[in-house]
Design a protein around this motif. Structure first.
Motif, short mmCIF file in Angstrom:
data_model
loop_
_atom_site.label_atom_id
_atom_site.label_comp_id
_atom_site.label_asym_id
_atom_site.label_seq_id
_atom_site.Cartn_x
_atom_site.Cartn_y
_atom_site.Cartn_z
N GLU A 168 0.86 -1.33 0.06
CA GLU A 168 0.01 -0.15 0.02
C GLU A 168 0.87 1.05 0.03
OE1 GLU A 168 -3.05 0.39 2.79
OE2 GLU A 168 -4.41 -1.21 1.59
N GLN A 169 1.77 1.26 0.58
CA GLN A 169 2.81 2.38 0.58
C GLN A 169 3.31 2.69 -0.97
OE1 GLN A 169 6.10 2.48 3.39
NE2 GLN A 169 5.14 1.51 4.98
N MET A 201 1.86 1.95 -3.52
CA MET A 201 0.70 2.27 -4.40
C MET A 201 0.22 3.74 -4.14
SD MET A 201 -1.61 -1.25 -4.48
CE MET A 201 -3.06 -0.66 -5.37
N ASP A 202 0.40 4.17 -2.80
CA ASP A 202 0.06 5.30 -2.45
C ASP A 202 1.16 6.55 -2.76
OD1 ASP A 202 -2.03 4.45 -0.94
OD2 ASP A 202 -0.81 4.44 1.25
N THR A 203 2.08 5.99 -3.46
CA THR A 203 2.96 7.23 -4.38
C THR A 203 2.31 7.93 -5.46
OG1 THR A 203 3.74 5.46 -5.83
CG2 THR A 203 5.02 6.00 -3.79
N GLU A 204 1.14 7.27 -5.87
CA GLU A 204 0.31 7.94 -7.18
C GLU A 204 0.95 7.80 -8.26
OE1 GLU A 204 -1.29 11.48 -5.47
OE2 GLU A 204 -2.55 10.67 -4.10
N ARG A 205 2.21 7.11 -8.31
CA ARG A 205 2.70 7.29 -9.57
C ARG A 205 2.82 5.66 -10.46
NH1 ARG A 205 5.86 10.56 -6.55
NH2 ARG A 205 7.39 9.13 -5.75
N VAL A 206 1.91 4.93 -9.75
CA VAL A 206 1.89 3.63 -10.29
C VAL A 206 1.04 3.43 -11.41
CG1 VAL A 206 1.47 1.19 -9.81
CG2 VAL A 206 2.39 2.72 -8.03
N TYR A 207 1.65 2.84 -12.58
CA TYR A 207 0.73 2.65 -13.90
C TYR A 207 0.60 1.00 -13.96
CZ TYR A 207 -0.03 7.28 -15.95
OH TYR A 207 -0.43 8.51 -16.15
N GLY A 208 -0.39 0.61 -14.46
CA GLY A 208 -0.76 -0.78 -14.66
C GLY A 208 -1.30 -1.31 -13.44
N GLY A 209 -1.95 -2.59 -13.41
CA GLY A 209 -2.59 -2.83 -12.49
C GLY A 209 -1.87 -4.03 -11.65
#
Length: 538
Positions: A204-205, A207-215
């Protein structure tokens, strides 16, 4: 051989006072279980952690699945629990003696002792496997920290002018690590769960960067949640602590972690855990009851406590709109309780103004239960609520042999309402009634939009080409007035179509005279004149 006399008082000087206090609390609460003694060595589970302790003249040597410095309070609690068993005899320092022998001798001697003692053999195998699993989990946790640290560092590297919002993480190493962790759940579920807890936090840390692309990371988070559930159902988590983790994580997470999971965890939570969940939700975590996460958790808890009926009862207490009624109906439909769903939908339609969502749910229930006549009437209500070509097509398809009757009713309904010229025209074209559609085009005060208007014009031109010629002339003159080459080229396309229609209608002379007048009206537009010459428009 040295003898060791062990008491609570003799243990206290060997550990910091806070650690000893925590250990006393664990021992007092009876949270040390599965205690076994082998000479100077003790083994137990303290607060769910696998602990191995050796009493020496110099103090306590211990290994524990937790990350606290040794000796941790779990190890000290294990020693205290053993002292309280009432064992009075002094312990020989067997470990010190055995350390003088090599591993091969020890293995052969233990095998000999276990040959005629199946219980000892089983115990040795179990302890050996448990130690191996504990070591493997410790290694996996360290590897997890390293892998996730690399991913987070990679995310930071992409936070520049060249890579903004373009981080597609490579999760190969993380997936391989999780494969290994998954294999250890059955053998050591409680210890594995602690590593899984950490994995959820770290993922979650990232993913929380808000720079993750793709699933990929989202898929991994879902996988890890499934592993967490397996570990909880296989192991023996503390119900209240599990409740606190599930509710706390769900309220804090931006990724819906554990939000709908309470029914699945109910066997592990038991009554004690579910009661704790309710206490935490009633406290609300500082959030309003309108918060989506909190509402979802209340529904999840209700389902865990009493199934679908409990969820419906909960939602019924708070229902204040057609949206709320539709939500109840959806839950009932998901449980194949179509009659109950229709009862709630009828209530929603009575208490609130007609709602497209409620009508659509009613239609679904009626079709699934073979209520054909009711379904056709609901189709009509949907058409009346949102009159348009798609709703009309659904209605006529549903009507079957009665399509003509329902078509006439629908067209009459469209004619009776102002500002529905466009859907009426679309329906008329669909039914092949070009004449009535043409009348709408001729009534210029009705705005159809260019595309729909031209559909009617082209349809009219099939049987009455002379009626369409003025429309194309008008469009051509409008394009010429733009005074640009693209405008002139567009005008030429309209004029070519008009010439073709004039030829079909036998009006070539009139069209030639029109072109002459058009040339004369724009003598200074040389580019336009050249375009006319290019396509032989005299």
């Amino acid at each position: 051989m040295a003898l060791i006399q062990v008491t609570e008082a003799s243990l206290r000087p060997h550990v910091p006072e806070p650690v000893f206090a925590q250990a006393l609390s664990l021992a007092d609460q009876g949270r040390v279980t599965a205690l076994s003694v082998n000479g100077a060595r003790l083994a137990a589970k303290a607060d769910g952690h696998a602990v191995a302790v050796r009493i020496t003249p110099g103090g306590i040597e211990a290994t524990c699945a937790c990350e606290e410095p040794a000796p941790c309070h779990h190890a000290v609690a294990t020693a205290l629990a053993w002292v309280r068993t009432g064992e009075k005899r002094p312990l020989p320092d067997l470990y010190a003696v055995l350390c003088t022998r090599n591993a091969d001798w020890l293995a052969r001697r233990l095998t000999q002792l276990a040959e005629n003692d199946p219980a000892l053999a089983d115990r040795l195998l179990a302890e050996a496997e448990e130690t191996t699993a504990a070591d493997a989990l410790a290694d996996l946790r360290a590897e997890l920290e390293e892998v996730m640290a690399d991913l987070l560092a990679e995310a930071e590297e992409h936070n520049d002018d060249w890579h903004i919002d373009e981080w597609y993480p490579d999760t190969t190493a993380l997936n391989e690590l999780l494969d290994e962790l998954d294999d250890l759940i059955e053998e050591t579920p409680d210890a594995a769960r602690e590593v899984i807890d950490r994995a959820i936090d770290l993922i979650e840390q990232a993913m929380d960067t808000e720079r993750v692309y793709g699933g990929e990371l989202l898929d991994i988070l879902s996988r890890v949640q499934s592993m967490h559930l397996d570990a909880c159902l296989t192991g023996s988590p503390d119900p209240e602590r599990l409740a606190e983790q599930l509710i706390g994580t769900a309220l804090a997470s931006q990724w819906c972690t554990f939000e709908r999971s309470l029914p699945d965890y109910a066997p592990a939570l038991g009554d004690q855990g579910l009661i704790r969940c309710r206490e935490l939700l009633e406290r609300g975590g500082g959030r309003e009851h309108s918060d989506y996460s909190l509402r979802t958790l209340w529904e999840s808890l209700a389902r865990a406590e009493g199934g679908t009926d409990a969820v419906v009862d909960l939602l019924a207490q708070r229902a204040s709109s057609s949206h709320d009624i539709a939500h109840i109906a959806q839950i009932l439909i998901a449980g194949d309780r179509f009659d109950d769903a229709l009862t709630w939908i009828d209530k929603g339609l009575r208490d609130y103004r007609p709602d497209h969502r409620l009508l659509s749910l009613a239609l679904d229930c009626q079709l699934r239960t073979g209520r054909a006549e009711m379904a056709l009437e609901t189709r009509w209500q949907l058409f009346a609520l949102s009159p348009g070509l798609p709703a009309y097509q659904h209605l006529i398809r549903q009507a079957g042999p009665e399509a003509a009757t329902w078509s006439a009713r629908a067209i009459a309904h469209l004619r009776s309402i102002q500002n529905l010229a466009a859907p009426l025209t679309e329906v008329l074209l669909l039914e092949g009634n070009v004449a009535d559609a043409w009348e709408i085009v001729e009534a210029r005060k009705l705005n159809l939009g260019h595309d729909l208007r031209m559909q009617v014009v082209n349809a009219r031109a099939q049987s009455h080409p002379q009626d369409a010629i003025p429309i194309y002339r008008e469009l051509a003159e409008s394009s010429v007035s733009r005074g640009s080459k693209p405008g002139y080229q567009e005008a030429i396309r309209y004029l070519i179509t008009a010439r073709t229609l004039a030829e079909r209608a036998g009006g070539q002379d009139d069209f030639a005279a029109y072109i002459t007048r058009l040339r004369a009206a724009h003598p200074g537009k040389k580019v336009f004149q050249q375009e006319l010459d290019r396509v032989d428009l005299p």
